[in-house]
Design an enzyme around this catalytic site. Structure first.
Site, PDB file in Angstrom:
ATOM      1  N   GLU A 164      -2.888   5.654   3.308  1.00 10.38           N
ATOM      2  CA  GLU A 164      -3.292   5.133   5.185  1.00 10.38           C
ATOM      3  C   GLU A 164      -4.677   5.530   5.203  1.00 10.38           C
ATOM      4  O   GLU A 164      -5.195   4.785   5.556  1.00 10.38           O
ATOM      5  CB  GLU A 164      -1.933   5.162   5.440  1.00 10.38           C
ATOM      6  N   HIS A 204      -7.806   5.417   3.802  1.00  7.09           N
ATOM      7  CA  HIS A 204      -7.863   3.712   3.775  1.00  7.09           C
ATOM      8  C   HIS A 204      -8.917   3.663   4.752  1.00  7.09           C
ATOM      9  O   HIS A 204      -9.681   2.403   5.150  1.00  7.09           O
ATOM     10  CB  HIS A 204      -6.824   2.921   3.785  1.00  7.09           C
ATOM     11  N   HIS A 259      -4.574  -9.771   5.653  1.00  9.29           N
ATOM     12  CA  HIS A 259      -5.696  -8.994   5.961  1.00  9.29           C
ATOM     13  C   HIS A 259      -6.556  -8.854   4.078  1.00  9.29           C
ATOM     14  O   HIS A 259      -7.524  -8.732   4.507  1.00  9.29           O
ATOM     15  CB  HIS A 259      -4.675  -7.682   5.842  1.00  9.29           C
ATOM     16  N   HIS A 287       3.577 -18.396  -8.431  1.00 12.93           N
ATOM     17  CA  HIS A 287       2.508 -17.278  -9.341  1.00 12.93           C
ATOM     18  C   HIS A 287       2.139 -18.008 -10.356  1.00 12.93           C
ATOM     19  O   HIS A 287       0.748 -17.659 -10.414  1.00 12.93           O
ATOM     20  CB  HIS A 287       3.086 -16.186  -8.685  1.00 12.93           C
ATOM     21  N   HIS A 311      -5.124  -5.400 -11.561  1.00 10.75           N
ATOM     22  CA  HIS A 311      -5.066  -6.286 -11.303  1.00 10.75           C
ATOM     23  C   HIS A 311      -5.814  -7.423  -9.845  1.00 10.75           C
ATOM     24  O   HIS A 311      -5.680  -8.543 -10.000  1.00 10.75           O
ATOM     25  CB  HIS A 311      -3.543  -6.832 -11.454  1.00 10.75           C
TER      26      HIS A 311
END
Length: 339
Positions: free
Chosen positions: A75, A78, A140, A250, A311
């Site tokens: 985290e 990032h 986000h 989806h 992906h």
């Protein structure tokens, strides 16, 4: 004309933003989104607690979220990268404002990007403090995609790429390209909603779901955007029928996106003479096929990390290529016969 440093920095920032977004996907997919339960630090520190004493103090301060060093570092890395990206964007804005009279530098897009990156930081904070609230996580993700797209647009503009070749295009091609781009954006949003609600494996077979073409699905519960605050959304709160509804939506979106992009590709390769546009068509065709195959692989192989991250990455590459097409079409003149 922008100064060379500005054009180079815009390109570097666009590539860096893509990397930051992929790292963000990795953090999310390794369940490290709450590796640090506070923001912008980690357990009240600028680095992840490492020593025994620091970990003890952190656990006392956040008893509901004991320290997991590996998740915490994912985290924080990032966040560090996102901070560097923010500094790049602010440098672009300052440079644009400084040189606007000397070089005629456009300031609107760099300044807007500065505002966007600030809003992204706010969403990042809410992602943590609101405990992975799906609508914030999805927002986000979309904010990151928008940042990448706009930085890439800025890089293409300032480096003078994909300019007019003298070929003419049909008037409707621009409108169709905008519509297909919108389809891609909606599908990316659906992918973000699927991931944020931990619905990627709501169906473990393909093309059916639980051995049925249309299993029991709760669409009403699946797309409730706001459920109030104070809920921990880690690992999801929806029951299986709601997650199945998200997964089915989806999947339907993936088929619609596949057909829309391939239809556009077919037009570019058979009706357009412009070599740049045809090359973009080939890239689009390859990306959408790879992306569709990765989506199927995620289901059949139970969401392996490498394929799941890929992906996300190829979805962003598909969007960037659509943005490249829109930019290129903007710099092509219309065929008078298509008026």
């Amino acid at each position: 004309m922008a100064k060379p440093w500005f054009a180079r920095l815009a390109l570097i920032a666009a590539i860096f933003a893509f990397c930051v977004s992929v790292v963000g996907a990795f953090v999310r997919l390794t369940d490290a989104g709450l590796g640090c339960p506070d923001w912008p630090g980690c357990y009240g520190r600028l680095v992840v607690p490492q020593s025994e004493m620091a970990i003890t103090l952190a656990n006392e301060a956040f008893p509901e979220r004991p320290v997991e060093i590996a998740k915490g570092w994912k985290e924080m890395v990032h966040r560090y990268l996102a901070g560097i990206l923010g500094l790049m964007i602010f440098a672009l804005s300052i440079g644009a404002l400084k040189d606007r009279r000397e070089t005629g530098q456009g300031v609107g897009l760099p300044v807007f990007l500065s505002g966007l990156v600030i809003f992204q930081a706010i969403l990042g904070a809410w992602t943590v403090t609101w405990q992975l609230k799906p609508v914030v996580v999805m927002g986000h993700l979309l904010g990151g995609a928008a940042t990448i797209s706009l930085l890439w647009w800025l890089a293409m503009r300032e480096n003078g790429w994909f300019r007019d070749t003298g070929e003419r295009i049909h008037r409707r091609l621009r409108a169709v390209a905008v519509a297909v781009t919108a389809v891609v954006v909606v599908q990316i949003a659906l992918g973000g909603w699927t991931s944020a609600n931990y619905a990627a494996l709501a169906c473990t077979d393909f093309p059916t779901c639980h051995g049925q073409w249309w299993p029991r699905a709760d669409f009403g519960e699946a797309f409730v955007l706001w459920r109030g605050l104070g809920v921990d959304y880690e690992f999801g709160i929806l029951d299986n029928p709601a997650r199945v509804a998200i997964q089915l939506t989806h999947r339907i979106g993936a088929v619609v996106t596949l057909l829309a992009v391939l239809g556009l590709v077919a037009y570019l390769l058979t009706k357009v003479r412009d070599r740049v546009l045809r090359n973009i068509g080939w890239v689009l065709g390859g990306l959408i096929l790879i992306q569709f195959a990765l989506g199927i692989s995620n289901v059949l192989l139970s969401l392996p990390l490498s394929i799941a991250v890929a992906h996300n990455a190829f979805g962003l590459l598909l969007l960037v290529t659509m943005v490249t097409l829109l930019f290129t079409l903007r710099h092509r003149k219309l065929d008078p016969a298509s008026a």
